[in-house]
Motif scaffolding. Sequence first.
Motif, PDB file in Angstrom:
ATOM      1  N   TYR A 105      12.401 -20.309 -19.817  1.00  0.00           N
ATOM      2  CA  TYR A 105      13.047 -21.316 -18.497  1.00  0.00           C
ATOM      3  C   TYR A 105      15.008 -20.884 -18.844  1.00  0.00           C
ATOM      4  N   ASP A 106      15.484 -19.762 -19.776  1.00  0.00           N
ATOM      5  CA  ASP A 106      16.373 -18.789 -20.028  1.00  0.00           C
ATOM      6  C   ASP A 106      16.806 -18.131 -18.898  1.00  0.00           C
ATOM      7  N   ALA A 107      17.297 -17.967 -18.608  1.00  0.00           N
ATOM      8  CA  ALA A 107      17.984 -16.577 -18.079  1.00  0.00           C
ATOM      9  C   ALA A 107      18.356 -14.924 -18.740  1.00  0.00           C
ATOM     10  N   VAL A 108      17.407 -13.817 -18.425  1.00  0.00           N
ATOM     11  CA  VAL A 108      18.417 -12.443 -18.420  1.00  0.00           C
ATOM     12  C   VAL A 108      18.931 -12.764 -17.219  1.00  0.00           C
ATOM     13  N   ALA A 109      19.347 -12.621 -16.404  1.00  0.00           N
ATOM     14  CA  ALA A 109      19.520 -13.182 -14.939  1.00  0.00           C
ATOM     15  C   ALA A 109      19.454 -14.412 -14.227  1.00  0.00           C
ATOM     16  N   VAL A 110      20.374 -14.632 -13.478  1.00  0.00           N
ATOM     17  CA  VAL A 110      20.201 -15.663 -12.549  1.00  0.00           C
ATOM     18  C   VAL A 110      20.992 -15.032 -11.306  1.00  0.00           C
ATOM     19  N   THR A 111      20.399 -15.668  -9.915  1.00  0.00           N
ATOM     20  CA  THR A 111      21.450 -15.103  -8.942  1.00  0.00           C
ATOM     21  C   THR A 111      21.181 -17.119  -8.535  1.00  0.00           C
ATOM     22  N   VAL A 112      21.324 -16.773  -7.242  1.00  0.00           N
ATOM     23  CA  VAL A 112      21.886 -17.909  -6.232  1.00  0.00           C
ATOM     24  C   VAL A 112      20.444 -17.761  -4.920  1.00  0.00           C
ATOM     25  N   ILE A 118      17.569 -18.563  -8.851  1.00  0.00           N
ATOM     26  CA  ILE A 118      15.969 -17.804  -9.398  1.00  0.00           C
ATOM     27  C   ILE A 118      16.571 -17.238 -11.082  1.00  0.00           C
ATOM     28  N   THR A 119      16.075 -17.679 -11.609  1.00  0.00           N
ATOM     29  CA  THR A 119      15.998 -16.884 -13.304  1.00  0.00           C
ATOM     30  C   THR A 119      14.989 -15.732 -13.225  1.00  0.00           C
ATOM     31  N   THR A 120      15.477 -15.295 -14.130  1.00  0.00           N
ATOM     32  CA  THR A 120      14.253 -15.021 -14.771  1.00  0.00           C
ATOM     33  C   THR A 120      14.332 -14.412 -16.478  1.00  0.00           C
ATOM     34  N   PRO A 121      13.476 -14.211 -16.940  1.00  0.00           N
ATOM     35  CA  PRO A 121      13.520 -14.763 -18.155  1.00  0.00           C
ATOM     36  C   PRO A 121      12.959 -13.350 -19.460  1.00  0.00           C
ATOM     37  N   ASN A 122      13.134 -12.182 -18.417  1.00  0.00           N
ATOM     38  CA  ASN A 122      13.074 -10.682 -18.946  1.00  0.00           C
ATOM     39  C   ASN A 122      13.190  -9.698 -17.947  1.00  0.00           C
ATOM     40  N   MET A 123      13.377  -9.539 -17.022  1.00  0.00           N
ATOM     41  CA  MET A 123      14.848  -9.014 -15.878  1.00  0.00           C
ATOM     42  C   MET A 123      15.168  -9.038 -16.000  1.00  0.00           C
ATOM     43  N   PRO A 124      16.169  -7.472 -15.138  1.00  0.00           N
ATOM     44  CA  PRO A 124      17.808  -7.394 -15.569  1.00  0.00           C
ATOM     45  C   PRO A 124      18.388  -7.455 -14.232  1.00  0.00           C
ATOM     46  N   PHE A 125      17.555  -7.285 -13.398  1.00  0.00           N
ATOM     47  CA  PHE A 125      17.621  -7.696 -11.631  1.00  0.00           C
ATOM     48  C   PHE A 125      16.749  -8.666 -11.342  1.00  0.00           C
ATOM     49  N   ILE A 126      16.866  -9.119  -9.999  1.00  0.00           N
ATOM     50  CA  ILE A 126      16.869 -10.338  -9.478  1.00  0.00           C
ATOM     51  C   ILE A 126      15.642  -9.923  -7.798  1.00  0.00           C
ATOM     52  N   PRO A 127      14.949  -9.532  -7.321  1.00  0.00           N
ATOM     53  CA  PRO A 127      14.883  -9.351  -5.826  1.00  0.00           C
ATOM     54  C   PRO A 127      14.993 -10.119  -4.839  1.00  0.00           C
ATOM     55  N   LYS A 128      15.174 -10.050  -4.464  1.00  0.00           N
ATOM     56  CA  LYS A 128      15.297 -10.923  -2.625  1.00  0.00           C
ATOM     57  C   LYS A 128      13.804 -12.200  -2.621  1.00  0.00           C
ATOM     58  N   GLY A 304       5.264  -7.668 -10.827  1.00  0.00           N
ATOM     59  CA  GLY A 304       5.770  -8.939 -11.358  1.00  0.00           C
ATOM     60  C   GLY A 304       5.597  -9.974 -10.079  1.00  0.00           C
ATOM     61  N   ALA A 305       5.966 -11.681 -10.435  1.00  0.00           N
ATOM     62  CA  ALA A 305       5.869 -12.330  -9.141  1.00  0.00           C
ATOM     63  C   ALA A 305       6.255 -13.050  -9.400  1.00  0.00           C
ATOM     64  N   PHE A 306       7.084 -14.346  -8.494  1.00  0.00           N
ATOM     65  CA  PHE A 306       7.957 -15.082  -7.900  1.00  0.00           C
ATOM     66  C   PHE A 306       6.819 -17.094  -8.264  1.00  0.00           C
ATOM     67  N   THR A 307       8.013 -17.278  -9.075  1.00  0.00           N
ATOM     68  CA  THR A 307       6.948 -18.576  -9.242  1.00  0.00           C
ATOM     69  C   THR A 307       7.832 -19.887  -9.018  1.00  0.00           C
ATOM     70  N   HIS A 308       7.479 -20.651  -9.035  1.00  0.00           N
ATOM     71  CA  HIS A 308       8.035 -22.163  -9.394  1.00  0.00           C
ATOM     72  C   HIS A 308       7.591 -23.189 -10.329  1.00  0.00           C
ATOM     73  N   VAL A 323       8.915 -11.837 -13.966  1.00  0.00           N
ATOM     74  CA  VAL A 323       8.672 -13.157 -13.720  1.00  0.00           C
ATOM     75  C   VAL A 323       9.881 -13.671 -12.946  1.00  0.00           C
ATOM     76  N   TRP A 324      10.142 -14.181 -11.910  1.00  0.00           N
ATOM     77  CA  TRP A 324      11.685 -14.945 -11.641  1.00  0.00           C
ATOM     78  C   TRP A 324      10.746 -16.395 -11.573  1.00  0.00           C
ATOM     79  N   TYR A 325      11.595 -17.197 -11.439  1.00  0.00           N
ATOM     80  CA  TYR A 325      11.429 -18.549 -11.777  1.00  0.00           C
ATOM     81  C   TYR A 325      12.088 -19.208 -10.503  1.00  0.00           C
TER      82      TYR A 325
END
Length: 764
Positions: A105-112, A118-128, A304-308, A323-325
Amino acid sequence: MADATLHLEGHPGHSYFAVPVGLGTLLGVLCLPTWLISGAPHTAADFLSYFRCANRSPCTRQSHHYVFLFDSHHTIPNSEFSIMPNALMMFKGDPTLRASWLQSYDAVAVTVQDNLVITTPNMPFIPKFHHFEEENIQARADGCFSIVDCFQWPQAYDNIFCNSVCILHKEAYPFPHLLHWVWYTPKQKDFKTIPGNSFPVGMLASDKVEGLESLLKLVEKCVQDWRANRQGKKDVIVNRVVSLRHGISRLKKHPLTFRDLLIFITDAQRLFLEIHSFMDWVLIAQPCISSGDGTVIVNLEWMGAFTHDSDMCNKLHMAGVPVWYVRMMAYIPANMRVHKPVLITHPDDIVISMYTEGNRIHPYNIIYHGQGGHQHQLHLHCLYGGTTFINPDVTVPLSTSSCSFSTPSSSALAPSSQTSAAGRAPQQSLKKHRRQPYAREARPTQPSQSGESRDKWKDPESPYLPPSLLHWDDALKTCNKDPSRVHMPYAIDRGYRFPEPALLLGPKLPEHLQGYIATWLTCHPLWIGRVDHVPPCNYPSPQLWCDFLGSGLTTQGATAQGAAPKGKDPQKKGPTAAEKHKAVMRDLFGDDVLETQGDLFAREGSVEFCGEQVLVASLANPPQCLAQRITWELFELGFHYELRDLDHFLAHKHWADDLIGCEQLLHSIFPGEVGLVMWSEQFPEDNYGMWNNTLIGVLPYLEKFRELICAWDDAPPLLVAPLMPDSFMDTKCWEVMHSATAFYVQTFFCHFGRPPIIPHSIPL
């Protein structure tokens, strides 16, 4: 200014700076002075200096945080300038945090993105995240399906297609790695046209086929090793390997247009990715999830994948899956640790344009329209060629507990008034009939078949026809031809998939016979492809086949040059004979007929048959062996595809439940590697398959034929029991063959109202 500047990171190769900017300054940015647009790049320092001056302006009333994009050299190309609102500024990054310290639930990266965080615990970027917009599932210019393609871009996690998270992405395997073939896109130079053929059909270059075949060998070995410990269990992935093997064989031996070639290549590539991701899922990711003993080391080769779902996010994180949360702002915990805020990464190498030929847009069919989720993945995992008999107007029921994000129920194909991405409204009723040649509503109640004056229940006397087979001859003689037995209205198109062999030899004049045979040999590679994977709305009647085969006769000479035929008023309006024949060809071949250059064949040239060049001049009085081989192939092709369409109709539930298994059973009735096609197969030198001269040679093919037709209604009791090698003697072979052929002919007549095209003995 240094304290007010926040450093952001996003996609590798770019840096981002957030600067407090007044509203007046922002308006100034949108109307940058001449020095900015003069053509020279400007450094970050130049930009910051500009904003220092602008922020001192007395017009500035309020400051907002915006983000400006600089490249890795801290210069600003005039064409790339990105501004982000201050919503992202609420997240304060801590660059001292390490990824190994963070929870899911933490964020290596976060965006809006819009109203989502959208956050990710293991990736340095966040795809659209492309999910909520209604999109067309439609192949683009490269044969792939743009940004909604789970084989190209991360999508929402789906429990049914859970292995999609392990799909490989192309950046991990550049040339010359063996796996670069997974993303190979053919060019026109890779397309080897058939010599002497005026239609745009050809084959993929042999070295390219070998590259794609290396992918097949890789997954075959992997699946074989894995199944060795499965005690013979038949998994669905085995069918996908069979489909891939058949797809590669098609590319090796089947003539295609370049447009179709593109699709079959991407079909094979997606099959490989699906098989490979399945093996990675069951061997690597799933064991980590099941045991709970995961690792925080992420596999950067996976999509990888997105999930809520927080639980699924944690499982994928511990399995090393990117994974992107996705959450609403209200669900962001106050104690969430953030390594860095980033900008959204957009796809920059995914093709979105439609397929074109020259200056003409020739888009592929839309196979689904709706929001992202399970339905998208369901259609993307179907082979594009396999949608021939699937009606896209019908929404497939959503499986329970499938998609990580809800999908609205109204996700059927858009109404016909909606404009497609190609700028034209899709014609739903036409596509429905093209995809269902056996659709009841597509067929006339009593279609008239011209040219049916001769007795079609027996072969005419001709030295150009191959010898008949005893069992099939007897089946035609004993068939009950009472018209009351025919099911009306016709539910299957009773037209002819291929010209009747006897019709091909109908002309009495040598020059007409030459034209008929040469026209067929010129066009049959393209027509085989039409019948195999793009069936026409209606198959031709015998009269239409006559018109078509005669079309090559008037494309030369005075008529083709514009001179009026003898006895015809040159001032009279109306289509010429050549124009009428061209219209007939267009009815059969569609837009591909427009690609022909001049005449279909040259009388002094040659045409190809079974890999050999045949002089057109020799066809006025063709060698008996050659004519028999040509008509034998027509008998075989007609039987193959009439059997396919009849089985599609009578065993439609089996096809709906197991498309690949039914195709595999159908193809196993016939020897060879290319299923029903056999265009470039070497001509057999002896009877083979069900007509082999030995019992051991007949058994496997007769058993598959028995297995297929015993699923039809009213199958004889003799066909219900499997054939066993220890009891398969001459008498048994005769009884089963006699019963099977008689049952097939009678069943065919009841649904087509005419005799079937039946196999013949190979001319020796």
